[in-house]
Each structure stands twice: as C-alpha cells, then as structure tokens.
Scaffold this active site. Sequence first.
Site, PDB file in Angstrom:
ATOM      1  N   GLY A  25       0.862  -1.287   0.058  1.00 42.31           N
ATOM      2  CA  GLY A  25      -0.070  -0.049  -0.301  1.00 42.31           C
ATOM      3  C   GLY A  25       0.891   1.312   0.083  1.00 42.31           C
ATOM      4  N   HIS A  70       4.816   2.669  -7.998  1.00 38.93           N
ATOM      5  CA  HIS A  70       3.615   1.499  -8.232  1.00 38.93           C
ATOM      6  C   HIS A  70       3.241   1.830  -9.554  1.00 38.93           C
ATOM      7  CE1 HIS A  70       4.205   1.503  -3.721  1.00 38.93           C
ATOM      8  NE2 HIS A  70       4.424   0.158  -3.846  1.00 38.93           N
ATOM      9  N   LYS A 126      13.821  -1.349  -6.969  1.00 42.27           N
ATOM     10  CA  LYS A 126      14.568  -0.461  -6.005  1.00 42.27           C
ATOM     11  C   LYS A 126      15.268  -1.263  -4.809  1.00 42.27           C
ATOM     12  CE  LYS A 126      12.194   1.772  -2.985  1.00 42.27           C
ATOM     13  NZ  LYS A 126      12.921   1.658  -1.547  1.00 42.27           N
ATOM     14  N   ASP A 127      14.545  -2.201  -4.515  1.00 45.15           N
ATOM     15  CA  ASP A 127      15.137  -3.159  -3.467  1.00 45.15           C
ATOM     16  C   ASP A 127      15.731  -4.364  -4.434  1.00 45.15           C
ATOM     17  OD1 ASP A 127      15.705  -4.923  -1.441  1.00 45.15           O
ATOM     18  OD2 ASP A 127      13.978  -4.480  -0.189  1.00 45.15           O
ATOM     19  N   ARG A 160       7.887   5.255   2.273  1.00 41.12           N
ATOM     20  CA  ARG A 160       8.530   5.799   3.464  1.00 41.12           C
ATOM     21  C   ARG A 160       8.920   7.125   3.169  1.00 41.12           C
ATOM     22  NH1 ARG A 160      10.274   0.319   4.490  1.00 41.12           N
ATOM     23  NH2 ARG A 160       9.280  -0.563   6.567  1.00 41.12           N
TER      24      ARG A 160
END
Length: 294
Positions: A33, A39, A158-159, A196
């Site tokens: 979310g 996204h 990204k990760d 975040r």
Amino acid sequence: MIQVQLPILQTKDELDSWLRQQKNQINFVPTMGALHLGHAELIKTAKKIGAHQSSVVLISIFVNPLQFGANEDFEDYPKNLMNDCQLAKKYGADAIWAPNYEDIFPYGEKAYFKIKAPSTLQNYLCGATRKGHFDGVSTIIARLLGLIKPNTLLLGEKDWQQYIILRQLVNDLGLPVEIQGIATVRDSNGLALSSRNQYLSKNEHTQALALPRALRKACKDFKKHQGINLKEIKSSLEKNDLKVEYIEILDKDLLTPVQGTKSISLLAAAVTCGNTRLIDHTFLMTRSPIVAID
C-alpha cells in the site's frame, strides 16, 4: 466486496470469485500500500504484458508482519486504501486484493510452511542487519502466488536484494509464473520513490538527495576509470547528516563481494535520514550498456 471505482476484494472467497470470472492473463503487483508513482509504473507495465494487451492487473495490499523486525514501523506503516484505489485505477489496475491477516493465514502463521531465503543472498546489504526480513518477504510472496496463481509477477528493482531473492524463489520452487523487474523510479530531484519518503520533512528530503547524488558521482568516476573509494562516499553522506548503515560493491546476481574485474557490479547503500531508512543502488559498468534496436 466494497466497490469504490474498482473492485476491492477483502476475503479469499471474494478473490476466488473474481479469479473465476477472469478470461485473460492475470498480471500481479504485490504491494504494502501507500502507492506512489513507482507502483504506477509497475501497474502500467503489467497492463501491457500479454497478447493484444488484454491482460487483467491485480494489485495486492498487505502490510506483511513477517518482514518487520523489532522496533521497525509495522504499526505506523502508512495506510490509505482509498488513495491507493484511485491511483491503481488511474494507471490501469482491474482490482485490488486487500486481505486481512486471517485471509492469508486462516489458522495462524505457525500452521503453514515458511520460506527460508538462501543465506548466501542475505549476508550483505539489508539482509545482514534485518534478520528474518527476507524470510518474511519470501514466505508471503510464495503464499500470495499460491493463492492467486498469476501469469506474471511484477517487482520493483529499487530493493535489488529483494528482487534477486524472489527471482531465485520462483526458479528454485519451479513456480509457474514469469517475473518482470521494473527499474527504480525517481522523483524530479533524483530521490528513489518509496512509501516511506512521506516520513521525510522538507529539510530531510533535501538531505536525502545526497544519497542518489553520491551514487551518480561514483558511477561517473567508475566509467572514467577513477576507481571507487567507499570511505569517501560514506564521508560525503555523513556530511549531509545521513547515518550510513552500509555502502557496498557486490556481484549483482550473487550478492557477494566482487572478485576481480566485473563488467557490471552493484553499488548499493542504506542510510537513515532523520528517522527514515532509505536504500538506493546503481550499477558500475566498465562500458556503456548495449541498446538493441529493432
């Protein structure tokens, strides 16, 4: 089932009913979310995959407790389902599955198999300090894939460590799903988009820009055969009041220290800005990438 611009499936029965109605390829974007334009890029790409672009795109929203460690932000993780629904609809999603914990683990998590990610992929980067994090990620993704059985799984890069681990999860278990990674999406100032990021104050956002700036400089220096000095990079980040957790050069696939000269290596870093943990990476290449033109 709540109907707010697009279907929001809340139970496994609602998910199963929706899946039975689908006649086209299902492309799946798992999220926690707090959707953003990163996204959105995943959703737009998912919509284009498949014959005649007739695929349906399912987004999951589940804040996975298994991947949060002690003193992390599980309770405070940003949540706004209506905003998520609007963004998902705008960029082409066909439905959102927003299950409760009980829908994922009806008998409690201890009643189900858990995945242990390979230790060789967790010895560095985030895996070195976030013990059990990638086990939790792998467990929930395996569970979601088993429940949905999509044709394609779309993951943000990204990760990068997470992407590599989940890619091996699918390969090792022989799961019948294609994986497609989507490159990191950044804001207009170059900061990698993350849910975040909304924790950052205006001043902290400015401080955080030192991270992508340092990685870009390192990449340019490497191309000029000037070498990489990790201590200098760390110092430049600390001068901008960023607390450095790690900055490492690794094999991009094995996630182990580079042995000898590699044509492409991974330079990745994690820092804390204020109270917000940020990660980013770039690739160090001894030559420019080859672009294929049809």
